[in-house]
Write a protein that holds these residues in place. Structure first.
Motif, PDB file in Angstrom:
ATOM      1  N   VAL A 151     134.805  16.315  13.592  1.00  0.00           N
ATOM      2  CA  VAL A 151     135.838  16.455  14.617  1.00  0.00           C
ATOM      3  C   VAL A 151     136.084  15.104  15.271  1.00  0.00           C
ATOM      4  CG1 VAL A 151     136.498  17.604  16.768  1.00  0.00           C
ATOM      5  CG2 VAL A 151     135.172  18.849  15.035  1.00  0.00           C
ATOM      6  N   ARG A 152     137.348  14.740  15.405  1.00  0.00           N
ATOM      7  CA  ARG A 152     137.723  13.543  16.160  1.00  0.00           C
ATOM      8  C   ARG A 152     138.846  13.915  17.121  1.00  0.00           C
ATOM      9  NH1 ARG A 152     137.477   7.867  16.366  1.00  0.00           N
ATOM     10  NH2 ARG A 152     139.386   6.908  17.185  1.00  0.00           N
ATOM     11  N   ARG A 153     138.648  13.551  18.378  1.00  0.00           N
ATOM     12  CA  ARG A 153     139.697  13.702  19.376  1.00  0.00           C
ATOM     13  C   ARG A 153     140.139  12.325  19.837  1.00  0.00           C
ATOM     14  NH1 ARG A 153     136.236  17.004  23.433  1.00  0.00           N
ATOM     15  NH2 ARG A 153     135.279  18.498  21.993  1.00  0.00           N
ATOM     16  N   GLU A 154     141.405  12.223  20.198  1.00  0.00           N
ATOM     17  CA  GLU A 154     141.933  10.985  20.770  1.00  0.00           C
ATOM     18  C   GLU A 154     142.761  11.316  22.005  1.00  0.00           C
ATOM     19  OE1 GLU A 154     142.198   7.782  17.117  1.00  0.00           O
ATOM     20  OE2 GLU A 154     144.064   8.598  17.948  1.00  0.00           O
ATOM     21  N   TYR A 155     142.802  10.336  22.929  1.00  0.00           N
ATOM     22  CA  TYR A 155     143.521  10.502  24.191  1.00  0.00           C
ATOM     23  C   TYR A 155     144.199   9.166  24.520  1.00  0.00           C
ATOM     24  CZ  TYR A 155     139.378  13.642  24.606  1.00  0.00           C
ATOM     25  OH  TYR A 155     138.351  14.525  24.388  1.00  0.00           O
ATOM     26  N   PHE A 156     145.464   9.222  24.894  1.00  0.00           N
ATOM     27  CA  PHE A 156     146.126   8.012  25.368  1.00  0.00           C
ATOM     28  C   PHE A 156     147.270   8.389  26.299  1.00  0.00           C
ATOM     29  CE2 PHE A 156     148.198   8.960  21.271  1.00  0.00           C
ATOM     30  CZ  PHE A 156     149.552   8.894  21.602  1.00  0.00           C
ATOM     31  N   VAL A 163     154.417   9.861  28.365  1.00  0.00           N
ATOM     32  CA  VAL A 163     153.651  11.097  28.177  1.00  0.00           C
ATOM     33  C   VAL A 163     152.200  10.727  27.898  1.00  0.00           C
ATOM     34  CG1 VAL A 163     155.573  12.503  27.325  1.00  0.00           C
ATOM     35  CG2 VAL A 163     154.174  11.183  25.698  1.00  0.00           C
ATOM     36  N   MET A 164     151.316  11.689  28.130  1.00  0.00           N
ATOM     37  CA  MET A 164     149.933  11.561  27.688  1.00  0.00           C
ATOM     38  C   MET A 164     149.726  12.484  26.500  1.00  0.00           C
ATOM     39  SD  MET A 164     147.501  11.208  31.064  1.00  0.00           S
ATOM     40  CE  MET A 164     148.047  12.687  31.902  1.00  0.00           C
ATOM     41  N   GLU A 165     148.819  12.085  25.635  1.00  0.00           N
ATOM     42  CA  GLU A 165     148.515  12.928  24.476  1.00  0.00           C
ATOM     43  C   GLU A 165     147.015  13.088  24.323  1.00  0.00           C
ATOM     44  OE1 GLU A 165     150.584  12.586  20.629  1.00  0.00           O
ATOM     45  OE2 GLU A 165     148.597  12.391  19.712  1.00  0.00           O
ATOM     46  N   MET A 166     146.616  14.311  24.042  1.00  0.00           N
ATOM     47  CA  MET A 166     145.257  14.620  23.591  1.00  0.00           C
ATOM     48  C   MET A 166     145.413  15.293  22.232  1.00  0.00           C
ATOM     49  SD  MET A 166     142.606  17.393  25.191  1.00  0.00           S
ATOM     50  CE  MET A 166     141.005  17.691  24.425  1.00  0.00           C
ATOM     51  N   SER A 167     144.712  14.798  21.234  1.00  0.00           N
ATOM     52  CA  SER A 167     144.810  15.382  19.898  1.00  0.00           C
ATOM     53  C   SER A 167     143.426  15.555  19.316  1.00  0.00           C
ATOM     54  CB  SER A 167     145.661  14.500  18.980  1.00  0.00           C
ATOM     55  OG  SER A 167     145.039  13.232  18.807  1.00  0.00           O
ATOM     56  N   ALA A 168     143.314  16.437  18.342  1.00  0.00           N
ATOM     57  CA  ALA A 168     142.034  16.653  17.657  1.00  0.00           C
ATOM     58  C   ALA A 168     142.295  17.009  16.207  1.00  0.00           C
ATOM     59  CB  ALA A 168     141.236  17.759  18.334  1.00  0.00           C
ATOM     60  N   THR A 169     141.423  16.557  15.324  1.00  0.00           N
ATOM     61  CA  THR A 169     141.470  16.916  13.917  1.00  0.00           C
ATOM     62  C   THR A 169     140.080  17.332  13.472  1.00  0.00           C
ATOM     63  OG1 THR A 169     141.056  14.622  13.249  1.00  0.00           O
ATOM     64  CG2 THR A 169     143.357  15.321  13.410  1.00  0.00           C
ATOM     65  N   ALA A 170     140.040  18.282  12.561  1.00  0.00           N
ATOM     66  CA  ALA A 170     138.773  18.728  11.973  1.00  0.00           C
ATOM     67  C   ALA A 170     138.879  18.564  10.468  1.00  0.00           C
ATOM     68  CB  ALA A 170     138.495  20.181  12.332  1.00  0.00           C
ATOM     69  N   SER A 171     137.978  17.809   9.902  1.00  0.00           N
ATOM     70  CA  SER A 171     137.985  17.587   8.460  1.00  0.00           C
ATOM     71  C   SER A 171     136.660  18.041   7.876  1.00  0.00           C
ATOM     72  CB  SER A 171     138.230  16.110   8.147  1.00  0.00           C
ATOM     73  OG  SER A 171     137.233  15.308   8.755  1.00  0.00           O
ATOM     74  N   LYS A 175     135.196  26.328   7.022  1.00  0.00           N
ATOM     75  CA  LYS A 175     136.385  27.145   7.205  1.00  0.00           C
ATOM     76  C   LYS A 175     136.760  27.465   8.645  1.00  0.00           C
ATOM     77  CE  LYS A 175     133.707  31.385   6.410  1.00  0.00           C
ATOM     78  NZ  LYS A 175     133.584  32.597   5.595  1.00  0.00           N
ATOM     79  N   PRO A 176     135.870  27.349   9.675  1.00  0.00           N
ATOM     80  CA  PRO A 176     136.292  27.832  10.990  1.00  0.00           C
ATOM     81  C   PRO A 176     137.490  27.103  11.571  1.00  0.00           C
ATOM     82  CG  PRO A 176     133.915  27.537  10.933  1.00  0.00           C
ATOM     83  CD  PRO A 176     134.475  26.918   9.700  1.00  0.00           C
ATOM     84  N   GLY A 177     137.586  25.762  11.424  1.00  0.00           N
ATOM     85  CA  GLY A 177     138.634  25.016  12.089  1.00  0.00           C
ATOM     86  C   GLY A 177     138.372  24.940  13.582  1.00  0.00           C
ATOM     87  N   ILE A 178     139.415  24.603  14.354  1.00  0.00           N
ATOM     88  CA  ILE A 178     139.282  24.406  15.790  1.00  0.00           C
ATOM     89  C   ILE A 178     139.835  25.620  16.522  1.00  0.00           C
ATOM     90  CG2 ILE A 178     139.907  22.971  17.757  1.00  0.00           C
ATOM     91  CD1 ILE A 178     140.344  20.658  15.778  1.00  0.00           C
ATOM     92  N   SER A 179     139.013  26.212  17.374  1.00  0.00           N
ATOM     93  CA  SER A 179     139.460  27.282  18.260  1.00  0.00           C
ATOM     94  C   SER A 179     139.146  26.863  19.684  1.00  0.00           C
ATOM     95  CB  SER A 179     138.758  28.606  17.933  1.00  0.00           C
ATOM     96  OG  SER A 179     139.126  29.062  16.639  1.00  0.00           O
ATOM     97  N   ALA A 180     140.124  26.992  20.554  1.00  0.00           N
ATOM     98  CA  ALA A 180     139.933  26.507  21.920  1.00  0.00           C
ATOM     99  C   ALA A 180     140.934  27.161  22.852  1.00  0.00           C
ATOM    100  CB  ALA A 180     140.104  24.987  21.981  1.00  0.00           C
ATOM    101  N   SER A 181     140.581  27.183  24.144  1.00  0.00           N
ATOM    102  CA  SER A 181     141.521  27.626  25.163  1.00  0.00           C
ATOM    103  C   SER A 181     141.856  26.447  26.069  1.00  0.00           C
ATOM    104  CB  SER A 181     140.952  28.777  25.977  1.00  0.00           C
ATOM    105  OG  SER A 181     139.838  28.353  26.746  1.00  0.00           O
ATOM    106  N   PHE A 182     143.075  26.419  26.597  1.00  0.00           N
ATOM    107  CA  PHE A 182     143.589  25.318  27.405  1.00  0.00           C
ATOM    108  C   PHE A 182     144.061  25.888  28.740  1.00  0.00           C
ATOM    109  CE2 PHE A 182     143.980  24.347  22.989  1.00  0.00           C
ATOM    110  CZ  PHE A 182     143.757  22.997  22.852  1.00  0.00           C
ATOM    111  N   GLU A 183     143.498  25.368  29.821  1.00  0.00           N
ATOM    112  CA  GLU A 183     143.868  25.868  31.144  1.00  0.00           C
ATOM    113  C   GLU A 183     144.045  24.699  32.095  1.00  0.00           C
ATOM    114  OE1 GLU A 183     142.420  29.090  34.548  1.00  0.00           O
ATOM    115  OE2 GLU A 183     141.101  28.580  32.868  1.00  0.00           O
TER     116      GLU A 183
END
Length: 785
Positions: A151-156, A163-171, A175-183
């Motif tokens: 997993v790699r996340r980036e923020y700028f 704008v600001m960006e937060m991104s994430a990739t899973a390689s 099989k699960p991938g990324i599951s998350a909640s945003f509040e």
């Protein structure tokens, strides 16, 4: 003298082109092998809990930013927009509790925008965790492995696209991938949140609110993903089984840095939405590249190499690296980590770029970042050292554009300060004074708090003048700087007091010296000597005031001198300038006491040894009245005064180390200046590399960057001096891109403490006097391409 002549003397020539300095990579220095520590903060503020800044990672585009915790299972971003201020311009107060906080209608406080919490679900234990901040790209990151995923996340925070960006990739093969909640949550209870998913699958959170002063604000958060699904659960967006996600954030208010417009502009809704939709339409790699290219255009102008760090130290996480540095300082042995010192310098530049860009407010006491409804000192604009120190590195470290918010702040808040000044100050014959000045604290609307700091506007004028000296922007001088400088001169022309023979009209609120002794000390002064009336030497006994304190006299001397020079360049006001110079020459001058120290007051009394302020040394730095060449007796007295102040106890404040580094550099004491760099890293730098007063205060980071530049290049005396205060610890090194007055860019290399190669370039100057390796000669300056 031509380049061939210099070469014959064993010097390297101004025409040599130096590559970027080699050495430690600053982008690799700010990294950790653990998550940032989070504790529930006290929303009403105070100095007890500063965990939000202890080891979090700051990002910002001058207007909008975040502090990033980077947790593997729960990530937090403390969000800020620099114009979210309570209060108003209707503030002429002492800053008691009723004037603070989100509901204030007077002075107010800088407000947090909100907190984004991202909770990752169904994820196993993180392995190989690491996070960091690339100073070369202005991109923060988190990396780890979990359940077979990498997993790699980036923020700028993008300046060109706002704008600001937060991104994430899973390689990987999992099989699960990324599951998350945003509040998104806010400390302002009146905020409303609209959470929904568009037909195209984009998840949205829309935040709206207003403060009691009527300031409106809005935030929009857009979530997209590759693979997986996005749904709504209450006030949260829920992401399931995605290969990657991208969260874009757009924050705004209806604030405008425009006094004539009532400090309000357009409602934020349209612009916030326009920015985020434009960013959504842009490929992610394009948005990132536009951000990095724009940032590098500023940051990449200066590179610095001070030596090679021990490999074992380079590989340590930042908090451990700082601890090792501190142990070496305590043991009085070389830390062996010049790469960390380079990072401290470049981090200061990073913070200035991140918290001060054109079109927005200037950096405040905490730059851009804040977690509290009532932050320490309201996170305001303190004008008795703090906001000024924030901008010391702007010119010399090649970030002149970043000073624009300060220039605009001075211009607009002067419109509020002028009528307030007229209510409080009178001429000798009882008329309201011309011009303006300010109380010690100012808010985003020009409102004022705490006691009067009468030389505040004159200190601001120095920044206007320095911006011209470094940029040679004559249009700025004529239209912006000179009118303000002249107006501030009028305040002092109307305020200065003429001493009678023997100082019989001298006033003092101090009772430590009998009046007969005071008059004895003043009897040598000629009649008509001009003094600033009832001044305060920050921050020695603020309840005591006296005529002619050194701090005020020195600032007014600089103001009159610089304004006279500006008028000469513009060919204006010749008769007035002659009178201004006459008044400058009648100002009471620095005095040396019986112990050989520079006096802080006209009356010989000792200040508090170990005090954090060095107010009576303004004429050394940032002024230039006192120097070893022009005024050797005063310079030697300044050294003794600086030694007397010490570096223990109350003197251990983040910005104190920075001011003293600059002072020692101007006094050409390189090893003493370097000791201030070491002291800051040892005593007042947190694990995040952020400076702490305590608590977190950004001026120490910015001021020390200026001090390190001042050790390498000085130009205040009409000569470009290379390595004027080089410490023995930096005997070999190189720098590219520092600025000298005259809009001259300086590159150089040195070995064994001597310059071996250098290059001067300028778009406007063709020759310059240069002091190098003990000699001063005229040198050709290359045209800047």
């Amino acid at each position: 003298m031509k380049c061939a002549d210099l070469l014959a003397m064993g010097w390297c020539v101004a025409g040599i082109v130096l590559p970027h300095a080699a050495g430690s990579s600053s982008s690799d220095v700010i990294r950790f092998d653990r998550e940032a520590v989070w504790k529930p903060s006290r929303p009403q503020g105070g100095t007890g809990d500063a965990s939000w800044a202890t080891d979090t990672l700051p990002i910002g585009n001058g207007r909008m930013g975040a502090m990033i915790y980077g947790g593997a299972r729960t990530d937090r971003l403390e969000l800020n927009e620099i114009s979210l201020w309570s209060g108003s311009s209707d503030s002429d107060c002492d800053n008691k509790a009723q004037h603070k906080g989100p509901n204030s209608l007077t002075f107010g406080s800088y407000q947090p925008f909100g907190t984004l919490t991202v909770s990752y679900e169904g994820q196993g234990e993180a392995q190989g965790y690491r996070r960091g901040l690339s100073l070369e790209e202005a991109v923060a990151y988190v990396e780890y492995e979990a359940d077979g995923m990498e997993v790699r996340r980036e923020y700028f925070s993008s300046f060109p696209d706002q704008v600001m960006e937060m991104s994430a990739t899973a390689s990987g093969n999992s099989k699960p991938g990324i599951s998350a909640s945003f509040e998104v949550a806010s400390l302002h209870p009146q905020d409303t949140f609209d959470v929904y998913v568009d037909r195209d699958g984009t998840g949205w959170i829309r935040q709206k609110g207003s403060l009691k002063n009527g300031l409106r604000y809005e935030g929009m958060y857009a979530l997209t993903s590759t693979g997986g699904s996005i749904a709504v659960a209450g006030n949260r967006l829920v992401l399931k089984n995605a290969r990657s996600f991208r969260l874009l954030m757009s924050l705004g208010t209806d604030y405008a840095l425009n006094a004539d417009g009532g400090w309000r502009g357009e409602a934020p809704e349209h612009e916030v939405e326009r920015r985020i939709k434009a960013a959504l339409d842009m490929p992610a790699d394009v948005l990132r590249k536009r951000h990095v290219d724009d940032y590098r255009q500023l940051y990449g102008r200066v590179s610095l190499y001070l030596g090679t760090s021990d490999a074992a130290l380079e590989n340590l996480p930042l908090d451990q690296r700082l601890a090792a540095y501190g142990r070496a300082v305590d043991a009085k042995r070389p830390p062996g980590d010049p790469g960390l010192e380079e990072a401290l310098f470049q981090f200061g530049r990073y913070l200035l770029i991140s918290s001060s860009r054109p079109g927005s407010l200037p950096a405040n006491l905490q730059g851009l970042w804040n977690y509290s409804l009532i932050p320490p000192w309201d996170s305001d604009y303190h004008n008795n050292i703090n906001i000024q120190m924030c901008y010391w590195p702007a010119e010399v470290t090649n970030l002149s554009e970043c000073s624009q918010p300060l220039m605009e702040f001075i211009r607009e808040t002067a419109k509020v300060a002028a009528p307030v000044t007229r209510r409080h100050f009178r001429t000798a014959d009882g008329k309201p004074v011309r011009g303006w000045t300010a109380r010690t604290a100012q808010n985003a609307f020009g409102g004022q708090g705490f006691s009067w700091n009468t030389p505040a506007s004159a200190w601001y004028a120095l920044h206007l003048w320095e911006h011209y000296l470094f940029t040679q922007d004559k249009d700025f001088l004529e239209k912006e700087a000179y009118p303000l400088m002249k107006e501030i001169c009028h305040f002092w022309e109307d305020s200065l007091k003429e001493l009678e023979a023997g100082g019989s009209n001298f006033q003092s609120e101090y009772k430590d010296v009998p009046r007969s002794m005071m008059l004895e000390q003043l009897r040598h002064l000629p009649e008509g000597t001009l003094v600033a009336p009832l001044g305060w030497s920050p921050e020695q006994q603020p309840e005591r005031r006296e005529d002619g304190v050194a701090h005020d006299q020195q600032i007014v001397w600089e103001l009159f001198s610089n304004t006279a020079q500006a008028a000469g360049i513009l060919g204006k006001d010749a008769d007035w300038v002659r009178e201004l110079r006459r008044k400058r020459d009648m100002l009471a001058k620095p005095a040396v006491n019986g112990k050989g120290r520079l006096q802080e007051w006209m009356i010989d009394r000792e200040g508090n040894p170990g005090h954090r302020h060095t107010s009576h040394l303004f004429a050394v730095y940032p002024g230039c009245w006192i120097s070893a060449e022009k005024t050797p007796e005063w310079a030697e007295a300044a050294k003794l005064s600086l030694i007397d102040r010490g570096t223990a106890g109350d003197a251990r404040r983040s910005w104190t180390w920075a001011w003293r580094a600059n002072l020692w550099a101007r006094l050409r004491e390189g090893d003493r200046a370097y000791a201030m760099v070491q002291g800051l890293l040892r005593h007042n730098i947190m694990g995040s590399l952020m400076a702490t007063h305590p608590p977190m205060q950004i001026d120490g980071n910015l001021g020390i960057a200026a001090g390190m530049a001042e050790m390498l290049v000085q130009s205040h005396a009409g000569v470009v001096e290379l390595l004027p205060a080089l410490p023995s610890a930096w005997r070999d090194g190189s720098v590219k891109g520092l600025k000298a007055r005259g809009n001259i860019t300086v590159d150089m290399r040195w070995k064994d403490g001597k310059v071996t190669e250098y290059r001067l370039a300028s778009p406007s100057v063709r020759t310059a006097r240069v002091r190098i390796n003990g000699r001063t000669e005229p040198v050709d300056v290359l045209p800047l391409k």
